[in-house]
Every structure is written in structure tokens, then in C-alpha cells.
Design a protein around this motif. Structure first.
Motif, PDB file in Angstrom:
ATOM      1  N   ASN A  42       0.870  -1.164   0.000  1.00 47.96           N
ATOM      2  CA  ASN A  42       0.000   0.000   0.000  1.00 47.96           C
ATOM      3  C   ASN A  42       0.917   1.227   0.000  1.00 47.96           C
ATOM      4  O   ASN A  42       1.606   1.469   0.984  1.00 47.96           O
ATOM      5  N   THR A  80     -11.732  -9.942  -8.131  1.00 48.80           N
ATOM      6  CA  THR A  80     -12.111 -10.285  -6.757  1.00 48.80           C
ATOM      7  C   THR A  80     -10.876 -10.469  -5.893  1.00 48.80           C
ATOM      8  O   THR A  80     -10.825  -9.987  -4.752  1.00 48.80           O
ATOM      9  N   GLU A  83      -9.488  -7.095  -4.947  1.00 48.71           N
ATOM     10  CA  GLU A  83     -10.295  -6.436  -3.921  1.00 48.71           C
ATOM     11  C   GLU A  83     -10.012  -7.018  -2.540  1.00 48.71           C
ATOM     12  O   GLU A  83      -9.954  -6.292  -1.551  1.00 48.71           O
ATOM     13  N   ARG A  84      -9.814  -8.308  -2.467  1.00 47.80           N
ATOM     14  CA  ARG A  84      -9.523  -8.929  -1.179  1.00 47.80           C
ATOM     15  C   ARG A  84      -8.145  -8.532  -0.660  1.00 47.80           C
ATOM     16  O   ARG A  84      -7.960  -8.337   0.528  1.00 47.80           O
ATOM     17  N   THR A  87      -8.497  -5.123   0.767  1.00 47.94           N
ATOM     18  CA  THR A  87      -9.124  -5.172   2.083  1.00 47.94           C
ATOM     19  C   THR A  87      -8.091  -5.514   3.151  1.00 47.94           C
ATOM     20  O   THR A  87      -8.058  -4.903   4.225  1.00 47.94           O
ATOM     21  N   GLN A  90      -6.017  -2.620   3.898  1.00 49.71           N
ATOM     22  CA  GLN A  90      -6.810  -1.514   4.419  1.00 49.71           C
ATOM     23  C   GLN A  90      -6.653  -0.243   3.619  1.00 49.71           C
ATOM     24  O   GLN A  90      -6.286   0.814   4.129  1.00 49.71           O
ATOM     25  N   ARG A  93     -10.912   3.813   0.020  1.00 44.60           N
ATOM     26  CA  ARG A  93     -11.373   4.180  -1.317  1.00 44.60           C
ATOM     27  C   ARG A  93     -11.890   5.626  -1.298  1.00 44.60           C
ATOM     28  O   ARG A  93     -12.542   6.042  -0.358  1.00 44.60           O
TER      29      ARG A  93
END
Length: 94
Positions: A42, A80, A83-84, A87, A90, A93
């Protein structure tokens, strides 16, 4: 490179492209003797990093896995899986 190893790298490259489009930093690591893995960071919080692996089950189906053995999605469903990963890292958006 074995066929399995090459296929794992291919799946991880597709996931990397999806994650980079969402502003993540990625680095594919495919050293000899180790499972190929995708390091995802991130960029807003560089300490938030996760390794993702691609592996197939006995039935031949390929899945993405977090480094701590959490299965996150089928290799054909890159959106998918991305996206996981988001998540887990963290990402807020906007």
C-alpha cells in the motif's frame, strides 16, 4: 522453469496488473527453489505489505493465496482477488 511455475508467474503477473491499476506497488519474486510470489504494498502506508502466491489444487484449479495460507480467490477472477488484497491492506477508497 516448470510448467506449474510458469503458470503461477503468469497468474501473478495478471494480478499485479490489476493491483497496479488500483495504485498499489507490486514486485514479482520468482527465485529458483522458492514459490513465485507477488509482494504487494500500500503506497499510502508502506508498512502495509502482503505476499500473494498462486497455486493449484489437486483438481488442477488455480487459486490466489495470502502468505499466511488464506485463500483469496480463483485465479480466473483477478478482480475479486485484487479487492480482497486491498481489504487486507486496508486501502481507503475515495
Amino acid at each position: 522453469m516448470t510448467a506449474d511455475r510458469g503458470e503461477a508467474v503468469g497468474h501473478l503477473r495478471r494480478l499485479a496488473a490489476q493491483l497496479e491499476a488500483q495504485a498499489f506497488r507490486t514486485r514479482l519474486q520468482a527465485r529458483e527453489g522458492l514459490f513465485p510470489r507477488l509482494q504487494v504494498t500500500n503506497p499510502m502506508v508502506p508498512a502495509r505489505t502482503e505476499d500473494v502466491l498462486a497455486a493449484h489444487e489437486e483438481d488442477g484449479e488455480w487459486w490466489f493465496w495470502l502468505s499466511w495460507a488464506g485463500r483469496i480467490g480463483h485465479a480466473e477472477d483477478v478482480a475479486t482477488a485484487a479487492e480482497r488484497v486491498a481489504t487486507v491492506l486496508q486501502v481507503i477508497r475515495r
